[in-house]
Design an enzyme around this catalytic site. Structure first.
Site, mmCIF file in Angstrom:
data_model
loop_
_atom_site.group_PDB
_atom_site.id
_atom_site.type_symbol
_atom_site.label_atom_id
_atom_site.label_comp_id
_atom_site.label_asym_id
_atom_site.label_seq_id
_atom_site.Cartn_x
_atom_site.Cartn_y
_atom_site.Cartn_z
ATOM 1 N N GLY A 234 0.799 -1.189 -0.039
ATOM 2 C CA GLY A 234 0.056 0.043 -0.038
ATOM 3 C C GLY A 234 0.869 1.244 0.058
ATOM 4 O O GLY A 234 1.970 1.392 -0.586
ATOM 5 N N SER A 235 0.404 2.325 0.541
ATOM 6 C CA SER A 235 0.858 3.765 0.379
ATOM 7 C C SER A 235 2.206 3.399 1.453
ATOM 8 O O SER A 235 2.111 2.894 2.436
ATOM 9 C CB SER A 235 -0.021 4.745 0.934
ATOM 10 O OG SER A 235 -0.299 4.505 2.297
ATOM 11 N N ARG A 237 2.720 5.898 3.854
ATOM 12 C CA ARG A 237 1.949 6.154 5.010
ATOM 13 C C ARG A 237 1.600 5.101 5.846
ATOM 14 O O ARG A 237 1.645 5.016 6.959
ATOM 15 C CB ARG A 237 1.092 7.235 4.696
ATOM 16 C CG ARG A 237 0.357 7.742 6.014
ATOM 17 C CD ARG A 237 -1.034 8.453 5.834
ATOM 18 N NE ARG A 237 -1.967 7.640 5.047
ATOM 19 C CZ ARG A 237 -2.748 6.542 5.433
ATOM 20 N NH1 ARG A 237 -2.748 6.310 6.756
ATOM 21 N NH2 ARG A 237 -3.534 5.924 4.477
ATOM 22 N N GLY A 239 2.387 2.037 5.244
ATOM 23 C CA GLY A 239 3.453 1.055 5.870
ATOM 24 C C GLY A 239 4.414 1.459 6.931
ATOM 25 O O GLY A 239 4.689 0.669 7.830
ATOM 26 N N GLU A 256 5.582 -3.716 0.951
ATOM 27 C CA GLU A 256 5.795 -3.320 -0.690
ATOM 28 C C GLU A 256 4.857 -1.909 -0.829
ATOM 29 O O GLU A 256 3.594 -2.037 -0.725
ATOM 30 C CB GLU A 256 5.350 -4.312 -1.314
ATOM 31 C CG GLU A 256 5.025 -4.022 -3.008
ATOM 32 C CD GLU A 256 6.031 -3.251 -3.382
ATOM 33 O OE1 GLU A 256 5.877 -2.131 -4.015
ATOM 34 O OE2 GLU A 256 7.341 -3.777 -3.423
ATOM 35 N N CYS A 290 2.030 0.255 -8.565
ATOM 36 C CA CYS A 290 3.068 0.804 -7.890
ATOM 37 C C CYS A 290 4.187 0.983 -8.962
ATOM 38 O O CYS A 290 4.883 1.782 -8.508
ATOM 39 C CB CYS A 290 3.339 -0.192 -6.682
ATOM 40 S SG CYS A 290 3.563 -1.968 -7.079
#
Length: 499
Positions: A234-235, A237, A239, A256, A290
Site C-alpha cells: 500500500g502507501s 504512510r 507502511g 511493498e 506501484c
C-alpha cells in the site's frame, strides 16, 4: 449494471448471501458506480478467534512435509485455472482493470502456484564445515507461523498469491485483510481456495482466512504477537504505521509500498519502442500500479520529437468501460482518486508545468479521466510525490550523470528503466552508482514484472521482496544446527573450560 454482474459471479464461485448486511462496506464498482450492496465486516471481537485458529492450524501444518504442502498449492492452481474467466471478470468489475489485465492478474496467480509447487521441494539450507573434530554444522529453514497479508486494491488478488502461496508451502497459515475497496475478489479467491482444500482432504481449519474490515482491523491484527510476519502492500504512510506497530513487538514486516518510477530516454534510444513502453507503463491500470511510470527524463535533443509522438499516442487511447473490446484505459478506483488526479495537475501547472495533453474527468458514469502529460521545468514538489493516477511528468537533461541523479532524487525506490543503444549508458545505469531502485530495466518499461524475480524496492518503498528468487526466506525462520558425533566435547575458538 456492473454490480449485478459481480453478484452473479460471486454466486457461481460459491460466495453466498450471508456476506451482505445492512451496514459495513459499500461494494461499489468504479466501472459505472453501481452498488452491489453492503458487505458484512468481521467484528472486532472475532479477530482474536481468527488469530487463534491460524495459530492452531500452524501447530498441524508445520508438521506436514513441504512437498505435501506443495500439493495443496498444486490443487489451488488447478482450481484457479477452472475459475480464471469468472475471477478475472470480477477483478475487472471491482478494480476497473481492462479485460486482458484482469486475465493477466489471475494468470499471475496460477504462475505463482507453479513456482511455489516447485519451491516446496527446494527449501534448501546449507552444510557448513565445523572447526571442531567430530562435528558437523548445517543451516536449515523452519516454518515461521501465521502470516498476515494486507493487500491493496490495484492488484486485489495477485499480490495475495505472491505471499500466500509461498507462505503455505513454507508451513505458514495465512490471514488476509484485503483493501476495503476490493473485498469481493478476496472472498471469491477464498472460495476457490476452499475447493482446493476440499480436494486436499486433511488440511487444518484456519489455514487461510479472510478478514473484511478497514484500518482498525489491520492495526489490531498487526499488533498481535501471535503473528510473526506482516506483509503489507500500500502507501508509504500505511507502511510506516504497520512497521512501527510490528516493530514495537519485535515482529517482522515485509513492506511493498509506493513508487515514483522514472524512465531515462537517451539520444540513441529507439523512440518508437520507447513510446509503446511509455504508453503502457504510464496509463496501464489507469496509472494505478506501484510500478506505473510517473517521470519521463528525456535528453533535450530528442524531447520535442518524443513528446510529439506521445501526444499523438495519448490522443488515440480508447478510454471507457474496461469490459468493452479495444478499451485500454479503464476507470480510477473512486472519486477520491479523481480528485487527487485533478489536484496534482493543477499543482503541477502552479509550479510552472505545461499540460501537453489530457487532464480532467470524462462526463459519464464511473470514475474516468483523460491521462495527462505535463512538461515540468524541474523536479518540483508535485513531481516528488506519488499521485496514484495517470499523470506523466516530463523533464529534460543534457548529461547522463544528471539524468541518473534526477532518477534517484525522489524518496521512493521501486522501479526504473533506461532506453539506450549505448552499452556504456546501460551498464552505468545498472551499476552500483546507477539506479538505486529494487528494479532496474534496460529498453523495457518499469511496469509489469515477471514472478521469477524477487519484487520490491528500496527507501520509502519499504525494502521488502515478494514472489520469486529467494523471497521465500521471509516466511521462514533460519536455524543453525551443530551435531557432535564424537566422544569428546571440544569448544569453539580453542576455549578451555575444565570441570
Amino acid at each position: 449494471m456492473a454490480a449485478d454482474e459481480a453478484k452473479a459471479i460471486l454466486a457461481r464461485l460459491g460466495v453466498d448471501g450471508p456476506i451482505w448486511s445492512s451496514d459495513g462496506f459499500e461494494a461499489r464498482s468504479p466501472v459505472d458506480g453501481s452498488v452491489a450492496g453492503r458487505l458484512s465486516e468481521t467484528p472486532a471481537e472475532a479477530l482474536d478467534g481468527v488469530v487463534a485458529r491460524a495459530a492452531a492450524a500452524f501447530e498441524v501444518w508445520r508438521r506436514a512435509p513441504a512437498p505435501r504442502r506443495g500439493e495443496l498449492i498444486r490443487l489451488f492452481g488447478e482450481e484457479l485455472r477452472a475459475a480464471k474467466p469468472d475471477l478475472a471478470r470480477l477483478v475487472t468489475l471491482e478494480a476497473g482493470k481492462i479485460v486482458s489485465e484482469g486475465l493477466g492478474e489471475v494468470q499471475e496467480m496460477i504462475d505463482v502456484c507453479d513456482f511455489a509447487v516447485g519451491l516446496s521441494r527446494q527449501l534448501y539450507g546449507l552444510t557448513l564445515p565445523s572447526e571442531r573434530p567430530g562435528h558437523h554444522m548445517r543451516e536449515t529453514w523452519q516454518p515461521l507461523g501465521p502470516v498476515l497479508v494486507i493487500s491493496a486494491f490495484n492488484f486485489p488478488v495477485a499480490v495475495w498469491a505472491w505471499n500466500a502461496c509461498l507462505a503455505l508451502v513454507c508451513g505458514d497459515p495465512v490471514i488476509w485483510k484485503p483493501s476495503e475497496k476490493t473485498p469481493l475478489t478476496a472472498l471469491a479467491t477464498q472460495a476457490v481456495f476452499e475447493r482446493a482444500l476440499a480436494r486436499f482432504g486433511d488440511a487444518p481449519e484456519g489455514l487461510s482466512q479472510v478478514v473484511v474490515g478497514g484500518r482498525d482491523a489491520g492495526e489490531a491484527l498487526a499488533a498481535d504477537p501471535r503473528i510473526p510476519l506482516v506483509s503489507a502492500t500500500g502507501s508509504t504512510r500505511m507502511g510506516r504505521a504497520v512497521a512501527q506497530t510490528v516493530a514495537a513487538r519485535l515482529g517482522r514486516s515485509l513492506l511493498e509500498l509506493g513508487g515514483n518510477n522514472a524512465m531515462i530516454v537517451t539520444p540513441s534510444a529507439d523512440l518508437e519502442m520507447a513510446v509503446r513502453a511509455i504508453a503502457f507503463s504510464a496509463v496501464g491500470t489507469c496509472g494505478q500500479r506501484c510500478t506505473s511510470l510517473r517521470r519521463l527524463l528525456v535528453h533535450e535533443s530528442v524531447a520535442d520529437a518524443l513528446l510529439a509522438r506521445l501526444k499523438a499516442a495519448y490522443g488515440s487511447l480508447p478510454i471507457g468501460d474496461p469490459r468493452e473490446d479495444g478499451v485500454l484505459v479503464g476507470p480510477l478506483i473512486d472519486p477520491d482518486a479523481a480528485e487527487a488526479f485533478e489536484a496534482a495537475v493543477a499543482q503541477a501547472v502552479s509550479e510552472g508545468g505545461e499540460v501537453v495533453t489530457g487532464g480532467g474527468r470524462l462526463d459519464r458514469d464511473g470514475i474516468y479521466v483523460r491521462p495527462a502529460i505535463v512538461r515540468m521545468p524541474a523536479q518540483t514538489e508535485v513531481v516528488m510525490h506519488e499521485t496514484f493516477a495517470p499523470i506523466l511528468y516530463v523533464l529534460t537533461w543534457s548529461d547522463f550523470d544528471e539524468a541518473v541523479a534526477l532518477q534517484n532524487a525522489v524518496p521512493q525506490g521501486l522501479s526504473s528503466c533506461v532506453f539506450t543503444d549505448s552499452v556504456r549508458e546501460a551498464e552505468q545505469f545498472l551499476s552500483a552508482w546507477g539506479s538505486d531502485c529494487g528494479i532496474a530495466n534496460v529498453n523495457i518499461g518499469p511496469s509489469g514484472a515477471e514472478i521469477g524475480g524477487a519484487f520490491g524496492g528500496e527507501k520509502d518503498t519499504g525494502g521488502g521482496r515478494e514472489s520469486g528468487s529467494d523471497a521465500w526466506k521471509a516466511y521462514m525462520r533460519r536455524q543453525t544446527q551443530t551435531v557432535n558425533f564424537s566422544s569428546a566435547l571440544p569448544l569453539a575458538q580453542g576455549v578451555r573450560f575444565e570441570v
